[in-house]
Design a protein around this motif. Structure first.
Motif, PDB file in Angstrom:
ATOM      1  N   ARG A   1      93.477  74.661   9.626  1.00  0.00           N
ATOM      2  CA  ARG A   1      92.626  73.733  10.379  1.00  0.00           C
ATOM      3  C   ARG A   1      92.838  72.298   9.912  1.00  0.00           C
ATOM      4  NH1 ARG A   1      87.516  71.545   9.610  1.00  0.00           N
ATOM      5  NH2 ARG A   1      86.342  71.115  11.547  1.00  0.00           N
ATOM      6  N   THR A   2      92.904  72.081   8.567  1.00  0.00           N
ATOM      7  CA  THR A   2      93.102  70.740   8.021  1.00  0.00           C
ATOM      8  C   THR A   2      94.461  70.185   8.419  1.00  0.00           C
ATOM      9  OG1 THR A   2      91.688  71.267   6.140  1.00  0.00           O
ATOM     10  CG2 THR A   2      93.144  69.365   5.923  1.00  0.00           C
ATOM     11  N   ARG A   3      95.508  71.052   8.339  1.00  0.00           N
ATOM     12  CA  ARG A   3      96.837  70.596   8.740  1.00  0.00           C
ATOM     13  C   ARG A   3      96.851  70.171  10.197  1.00  0.00           C
ATOM     14  NH1 ARG A   3      98.584  75.257   6.010  1.00  0.00           N
ATOM     15  NH2 ARG A   3      99.145  76.229   8.000  1.00  0.00           N
TER      16      ARG A   3
ATOM     17  N   ALA B   1      97.374  66.015  14.152  1.00  0.00           N
ATOM     18  CA  ALA B   1      96.886  65.417  15.398  1.00  0.00           C
ATOM     19  C   ALA B   1      96.526  63.950  15.193  1.00  0.00           C
ATOM     20  CB  ALA B   1      95.675  66.196  15.909  1.00  0.00           C
ATOM     21  N   SER B   2      95.917  63.648  14.039  1.00  0.00           N
ATOM     22  CA  SER B   2      95.541  62.259  13.757  1.00  0.00           C
ATOM     23  C   SER B   2      96.776  61.365  13.641  1.00  0.00           C
ATOM     24  CB  SER B   2      94.719  62.184  12.472  1.00  0.00           C
ATOM     25  OG  SER B   2      93.538  62.957  12.577  1.00  0.00           O
ATOM     26  N   VAL B   3      97.826  61.886  12.990  1.00  0.00           N
ATOM     27  CA  VAL B   3      99.066  61.106  12.851  1.00  0.00           C
ATOM     28  C   VAL B   3      99.690  60.852  14.219  1.00  0.00           C
ATOM     29  CG1 VAL B   3     101.422  61.159  11.949  1.00  0.00           C
ATOM     30  CG2 VAL B   3      99.522  61.868  10.500  1.00  0.00           C
ATOM     31  N   VAL B   4      99.731  61.869  15.044  1.00  0.00           N
ATOM     32  CA  VAL B   4     100.315  61.708  16.390  1.00  0.00           C
ATOM     33  C   VAL B   4      99.531  60.685  17.198  1.00  0.00           C
ATOM     34  CG1 VAL B   4     100.765  62.869  18.577  1.00  0.00           C
ATOM     35  CG2 VAL B   4     101.326  64.023  16.429  1.00  0.00           C
ATOM     36  N   VAL B   5      98.192  60.805  17.158  1.00  0.00           N
ATOM     37  CA  VAL B   5      97.359  59.853  17.895  1.00  0.00           C
ATOM     38  C   VAL B   5      97.567  58.432  17.378  1.00  0.00           C
ATOM     39  CG1 VAL B   5      94.980  59.136  18.339  1.00  0.00           C
ATOM     40  CG2 VAL B   5      95.618  61.537  18.556  1.00  0.00           C
ATOM     41  N   ALA B   6      97.660  58.284  16.039  1.00  0.00           N
ATOM     42  CA  ALA B   6      97.858  56.955  15.453  1.00  0.00           C
ATOM     43  C   ALA B   6      99.196  56.353  15.869  1.00  0.00           C
ATOM     44  CB  ALA B   6      97.763  57.041  13.929  1.00  0.00           C
ATOM     45  N   MET B   7     100.251  57.180  15.868  1.00  0.00           N
ATOM     46  CA  MET B   7     101.576  56.691  16.250  1.00  0.00           C
ATOM     47  C   MET B   7     101.602  56.267  17.709  1.00  0.00           C
ATOM     48  SD  MET B   7     104.013  59.419  14.229  1.00  0.00           S
ATOM     49  CE  MET B   7     105.493  58.739  14.982  1.00  0.00           C
TER      50      MET B   7
END
Length: 469
Positions: free
Chosen positions: A98-100, A105-111
């Motif tokens: 779940r954490t991964r 997802a956060s990295v993808v959204v940020a990029m």
């Protein structure tokens, strides 16, 4: 992973709202960019929406998401604290699926967000420097300047080329100034008409002189000015001038452009309008300095300024003409039929009437022109109706190009300092025989310094026959 991320951002109303705002803004941006790429031209307002407002909304939505998550975590902590000790700081355990998923997802959204915001920022800055944005986004305020610009020799440049120029420092200054202008327009705080000159304009040596070289010798140029009389035949006369543009030739400069010789420095003290000039300080290439004074005591606030191109070429891209000049040009190029009896006189009469709007001006001008020929020359009104209608149309255009009732811009509001006329002293601001040194030297009116009059108000100048036998 998607389920975990969705669960996280929907546990608080603020993060949920932020997600919706960001998603809607992103979809709208993509749709509008696709529409633009397909060839649709939506004007400056579509550009403002696509590259400024929607990206700002997208960024606000993204910022709302972590704030909502944080608020939810704090609420959970307070609830647990009622019966238990405060929970430890959250641990990012990448061993947990779940954490991964959340981290990925956060990295993808940020990029994706960084790419979207970078592109939108670039396009937003580009949009703010277009002629359409500068001239039509604040339509009423900039309508006079934008209209004049479209008729100018610089109409293929952008506003930023001259008003900002190259370099980051003036770019930042322009955006700071533009922020206040935006507030002034939004709150209706701008003056009418907009006062001239622009006192925070970038020096001409950093803008104008990037294309126009003060060291280039131009020499002499022939200028033929045609005027039409207010008699029945609209009699044409011509004035022929040999303009001594001059410039640098060898080690010295001659003619009009002597004033901007790299070795010559001229400073002057004037009122805010720069139409009343008091003291003048001239430093020659040999280092000698002379100060010319009028003896008049300055009234109100004054400024000292180093003379450059825009002191004479004060409206190089935003020139507003006077009625006689515009009508003479229209008669010469055939937009108004010069064989219409008394058309020059009537044109001057109808143009100088005050109208509340451009639409009212066109209707009033057409009515008066048609009425004149119907009552005084019925054979012209019936037999040459097309020429009469064309004259009225041309006069309506002339009015709409130079007079803007909403901004209180009328004939002569913005004067041009090139040359010298009754309406605009121009050269005579300094060359008035009143500016004198302590030794008695005066700035005179030696016309041959700038031009030679080869013919003046002559119906058929002999000098033109010599040029075109």
């Amino acid at each position: 992973m998607v389920h975990s991320f969705f669960s996280l951002v929907t546990r608080h109303w603020l993060s949920l709202l932020g997600s919706l705002v960001a998603a809607v803004a992103l979809v709208l941006m993509v749709m509008l960019v696709a529409i633009e790429l397909s060839g649709f031209q939506g004007g400056p307002y579509l550009g403002i929406l696509t590259y400024m407002l929607l990206p700002a909304l997208f960024l606000v939505g993204l910022l709302m998401i972590p704030v909502g998550v944080l608020l939810r975590r704090r609420a959970d902590a307070r609830a647990a604290a009622r019966h238990e000790s405060a929970p430890p700081l959250p641990v990012i355990d990448l061993n947990s699926e779940r954490t991964r998923g959340i981290v990925l997802a956060s990295v993808v959204v940020a990029m994706v967000s960084a790419v979207v915001l970078a592109g939108a920022t670039y396009r937003g800055v580009h949009e703010m420097e277009t002629v359409a944005f500068c001239g039509t986004a604040c339509h009423t305020v900039m309508q006079p300047e934008h209209t004049a610009f479209q008729r100018s020799p610089h109409s293929r440049l952008t506003c930023a080329d001259c008003h900002i120029g190259a370099g980051a420092d003036w770019f930042v200054k322009s955006k700071i100034s533009g922020s206040w202008q935006l507030v002034a327009v939004a709150l209706n705080l701008y003056p009418t008409p907009i006062p001239q000159p622009v006192h925070n304009l970038r020096p001409a040596r950093e803008t104008c002189e990037q294309c126009h070289w003060p060291t280039k010798h131009v020499g002499d140029k022939l200028q033929v000015r045609t005027k039409f009389g207010d008699d029945e035949a609209n009699t044409a006369t011509k004035t022929v001038l040999l303009m001594k543009i001059g410039g640098q030739q060898g080690a010295t400069s001659t003619g009009i452009h002597w004033h901007v010789d790299p070795g010559v420095k001229i400073r002057y003290q004037s009122d805010a309008s720069r139409q009343k000039i008091y003291d003048i300080e001239l430093t020659r290439p040999d280092g000698q300095t002379r100060v010319y004074k009028t003896g008049e005591k300055p009234e109100g606030a004054t400024e000292w300024r180093q003379m450059d191109c825009v002191d004479c070429h004060n409206r190089p891209s935003h020139t507003f003409q006077l009625p006689a000049t515009e009508v003479d040009a229209a008669l010469q190029d055939g937009r108004i039929d010069r064989t219409l009896p008394f058309v020059k006189r009537e044109a001057m009469r109808v143009l100088q009437v005050a109208y509340p709007s451009h639409e009212a001006a066109r209707a009033g001008i057409t009515k008066e022109v048609e009425k004149f020929y119907r009552e005084k020359y019925p054979e012209v009104a019936s037999g040459r109706a097309g020429a009469v209608a064309a004259a009225a149309q041309a006069l309506g255009d002339i009015y709409a190009w130079n007079v803007f009732p909403k901004m209180k811009v009328t004939w002569g509001t913005y004067i041009n300092n090139i040359g010298h006329t009754e309406e605009a002293p121009g050269c005579y601001r300094c060359h008035d025989k009143k500016h004198t040194t302590a030794q008695g030297d005066k700035i005179g009116r030696n016309c041959k310094t700038c031009h030679v009059v080869l013919a003046e108000d002559e119906p058929d100048p002999a000098i033109l026959k010599q040029f075109k036998p």
